[in-house]
Scaffold this motif. Structure first.
Motif, PDB file in Angstrom:
ATOM      1  N   UNK A 149      -3.162   3.985  -1.555  1.00 44.17           N
ATOM      2  CA  UNK A 149      -3.461   3.141  -2.713  1.00 44.17           C
ATOM      3  C   UNK A 149      -2.970   1.710  -2.499  1.00 44.17           C
ATOM      4  N   UNK A 150      -3.899   0.767  -2.614  1.00 49.37           N
ATOM      5  CA  UNK A 150      -3.550  -0.657  -2.567  1.00 49.37           C
ATOM      6  C   UNK A 150      -3.026  -1.047  -3.929  1.00 49.37           C
ATOM      7  N   UNK A 151      -1.740  -1.249  -4.051  1.00 45.71           N
ATOM      8  CA  UNK A 151      -1.191  -1.550  -5.375  1.00 45.71           C
ATOM      9  C   UNK A 151      -1.079  -3.061  -5.598  1.00 45.71           C
ATOM     10  N   UNK A 152      -0.545  -3.759  -4.604  1.00 47.20           N
ATOM     11  CA  UNK A 152      -0.456  -5.219  -4.719  1.00 47.20           C
ATOM     12  C   UNK A 152      -1.264  -5.830  -3.591  1.00 47.20           C
ATOM     13  N   UNK A 153      -2.135  -6.780  -3.950  1.00 49.56           N
ATOM     14  CA  UNK A 153      -2.999  -7.383  -2.948  1.00 49.56           C
ATOM     15  C   UNK A 153      -2.756  -8.875  -2.884  1.00 49.56           C
ATOM     16  N   UNK A 154      -2.037  -9.306  -1.846  1.00 47.53           N
ATOM     17  CA  UNK A 154      -1.916 -10.724  -1.557  1.00 47.53           C
ATOM     18  C   UNK A 154      -1.361 -11.521  -2.752  1.00 47.53           C
ATOM     19  N   UNK A 155      -0.242 -11.053  -3.275  1.00 49.47           N
ATOM     20  CA  UNK A 155       0.357 -11.726  -4.436  1.00 49.47           C
ATOM     21  C   UNK A 155       1.238 -12.886  -3.969  1.00 49.47           C
ATOM     22  N   UNK A 156       1.022 -14.055  -4.527  1.00 46.52           N
ATOM     23  CA  UNK A 156       1.873 -15.209  -4.238  1.00 46.52           C
ATOM     24  C   UNK A 156       2.380 -15.777  -5.549  1.00 46.52           C
ATOM     25  N   UNK A 157       3.662 -16.106  -5.572  1.00 46.83           N
ATOM     26  CA  UNK A 157       4.286 -16.566  -6.812  1.00 46.83           C
ATOM     27  C   UNK A 157       5.545 -17.345  -6.457  1.00 46.83           C
ATOM     28  N   UNK A 158       5.733 -18.456  -7.129  1.00 48.72           N
ATOM     29  CA  UNK A 158       6.942 -19.245  -6.904  1.00 48.72           C
ATOM     30  C   UNK A 158       7.682 -19.371  -8.225  1.00 48.72           C
ATOM     31  N   UNK A 159       8.976 -19.141  -8.187  1.00 50.27           N
ATOM     32  CA  UNK A 159       9.766 -19.168  -9.421  1.00 50.27           C
ATOM     33  C   UNK A 159      10.860 -20.216  -9.288  1.00 50.27           C
ATOM     34  N   UNK A 160      11.002 -21.031 -10.322  1.00 47.69           N
ATOM     35  CA  UNK A 160      12.018 -22.088 -10.313  1.00 47.69           C
ATOM     36  C   UNK A 160      13.379 -21.552 -10.732  1.00 47.69           C
ATOM     37  N   UNK A 161      14.407 -22.215 -10.256  1.00 45.18           N
ATOM     38  CA  UNK A 161      15.777 -21.890 -10.639  1.00 45.18           C
ATOM     39  C   UNK A 161      15.921 -21.962 -12.168  1.00 45.18           C
ATOM     40  N   UNK A 162      16.608 -20.982 -12.719  1.00 45.18           N
ATOM     41  CA  UNK A 162      16.896 -20.907 -14.166  1.00 45.18           C
ATOM     42  C   UNK A 162      15.676 -20.657 -15.043  1.00 45.18           C
ATOM     43  N   UNK A 218       0.870  -1.182   0.000  1.00 43.54           N
ATOM     44  CA  UNK A 218       0.000   0.000   0.000  1.00 43.54           C
ATOM     45  C   UNK A 218       0.902   1.226   0.000  1.00 43.54           C
ATOM     46  N   UNK A 219       0.679   2.130  -0.950  1.00 45.46           N
ATOM     47  CA  UNK A 219       1.426   3.392  -0.947  1.00 45.46           C
ATOM     48  C   UNK A 219       0.634   4.460  -0.196  1.00 45.46           C
ATOM     49  N   UNK A 220       1.348   5.388   0.380  1.00 41.24           N
ATOM     50  CA  UNK A 220       0.754   6.545   1.056  1.00 41.24           C
ATOM     51  C   UNK A 220      -0.317   6.139   2.082  1.00 41.24           C
TER      52      UNK A 220
END
Ligand SMILES: Nc1ncnc2c1ncn2[C@@H]1O[C@H](COP(=O)(O)OP(=O)(O)OP(=O)(O)O)[C@@H](O)[C@H]1O
Ligand SMILES: [Mg+2]
Length: 253
Positions: free
Chosen positions: A26-39, A17-19
Motif C-alpha cells: 500500500x502506497x500511503x504517502x506519495x512524495x510529500x514535501x513540507x517545510x515548517x517554521x520554528x515555533x 509504502x507498507x507491506x
C-alpha cells in the motif's frame, strides 16, 4: 517572509509504502514535501486513512521511508529527543510508575542522574500543565485529562525542538478538551517549541494552529494556510465561520 534559517523541519519528497512486495502493498504517502517554521503550531486535518499518523511516525523516526526528514537542516532517520510524540491513548504512561517517575524515566535514559535536577525539571513541567502536587500519583489515580497533561509534561521535560501530537485530545469529553486546548495554547506561546498537531476537529485547528494544512489521500496537501483568526478564538471571532467552512469543504470534498 520566511527564510531557510527559520525552518526547523523540512520534509522532502517523503514516500511510504507498507507491506512492499506483498499482496497487501500500500502506497500511503506519495512524495510529500513540507517545510515548517520554528515555533509554528501546525495543525493537520485529513480523512481517516490518508496517512497523518504515518507521516508523524516517519518524522519521529519510527518508520522507514523514501525521501528525507531534516531538523535544523540535518537529516534525521532515527528517534531522538529533539522530536517527541504525544498520543491519543490514555495509556501512554507506565501504570506502575508515579507521575514523577514517568516524567523522569526518559530523562534518566538521557543520562540525567542528578536528583535535584530531576526534581526541579519535574516540578517545572508539572507547573506548566497545572498539575503541581501530583508527583506521587499513579496513572490509575488520574482522570483522562490529567493523564494527557502528564504526557505533555513528560514531553516538555525533554526540551524537544518539535512536539508531534497525534489526536491527543480525541478521547476526552468536550469540556476537558476545551480546557486542554486552552492550556496547550498557553504552553505553546510560552515555549520555544514547534508543534505538529493532528486532529479531526476543525474548531481545534482554528483555536490552536498558527498554520493549518489539510491532507488528502496519499498525504497530498490540499490546503496550506496561515490561520488569520485572532486569538483567543471563539466561534464569534471574525473570520472563524469562513475558515471553518473552507476547511470543512476541503475535508469533505
Ligand atoms: N503498520 C502498518 N502496516 C500496514 N499498513 C499500515 C500500517 N500503519 C498504517 N497502515 C495503513 O496506512 C494507511 C494510513 O494510516 P494512518 O494511520 O497513517 O492514517 P490516519 O490518517 O492517521 O488515519 P486516522 O485519521 O484514522 O487516524 C491506512 O490505510 C493504514 O491501513
Ligand atoms: Mg491517525
Amino acid at each position: 517572509m520566511t527564510n531557510e534559517k527559520n525552518h526547523i523541519l523540512e520534509i522532502r519528497n517523503l514516500s511510504k509504502v507498507f507491506d512492499v512486495n506483498t499482496e497487501k502493498e500500500k502506497d500511503v504517502l506519495k512524495d510529500v514535501s513540507l517545510t515548517v517554521d520554528r515555533n509554528e503550531f501546525l495543525c493537520m486535518l485529513g480523512p481517516s486513512g490518508c496517512g497523518k499518523t504515518t507521516l508523524l511516525r516517519c518524522i519521529a523516526g519510527f518508520e522507514s521511508y523514501e525521501g528525507s526528514v531534516l531538523v535544523n537542516g540535518a537529516e534525521r532517520t532515527k528517534p531522538g529527543t529533539d522530536r517527541i510524540m504525544v498520543f491519543q491513548d490514555f495509556n501512554q504512561l507506565f501504570p506502575w510508575k508515579t507521575v514523577e517517575k514517568n516524567i523522569q524515566y526518559p530523562l534518566k535514559l538521557q543520562g540525567i542522574r542528578d536528583k535535584d535536577e530531576l526534581k526541579q525539571r519535574t516540578q517545572e513541567v508539572l507547573a506548566k500543565v497545572k498539575l503541581s502536587g501530583h508527583e506521587k500519583y499513579y496513572p490509575y489515580q488520574l482522570s483522562g485529562g490529567m493523564k494527557q497533561r502528564v504526557a505533555i509534561a513528560k514531553a516538555l521535560a525533554l526540551k524537544p525542538e518539535i512536539i508531534l501530537m497525534d489526536e491527543p485530545f480525541a478521547a476526552l469529553d468536550a469540556m476537558t478538551r476545551n480546557e486542554l486546548q486552552d492550556e496547550l495554547l498557553r504552553i505553546s506561546m510560552e515555549e520555544q517549541c514547534t508543534f505538529l498537531f493532528i486532529t479531526h476537529n476543525i474548531q481545534e485547528t482554528i483555536v490552536l494552529g498558527t498554520r493549518i494544512i489539510v491532507l488528502a489521500e496519499g498525504g497530498r496537501i490540499v490546503v496550506d494556510e496561515k490561520n488569520t483568526v485572532a486569538r483567543p478564538v471563539t466561534p464569534a471571532s471574525e473570520g472563524y465561520g469562513e475558515t471553518w467552512e473552507r476547511l470543512h469543504s476541503a475535508l469533505y470534498q
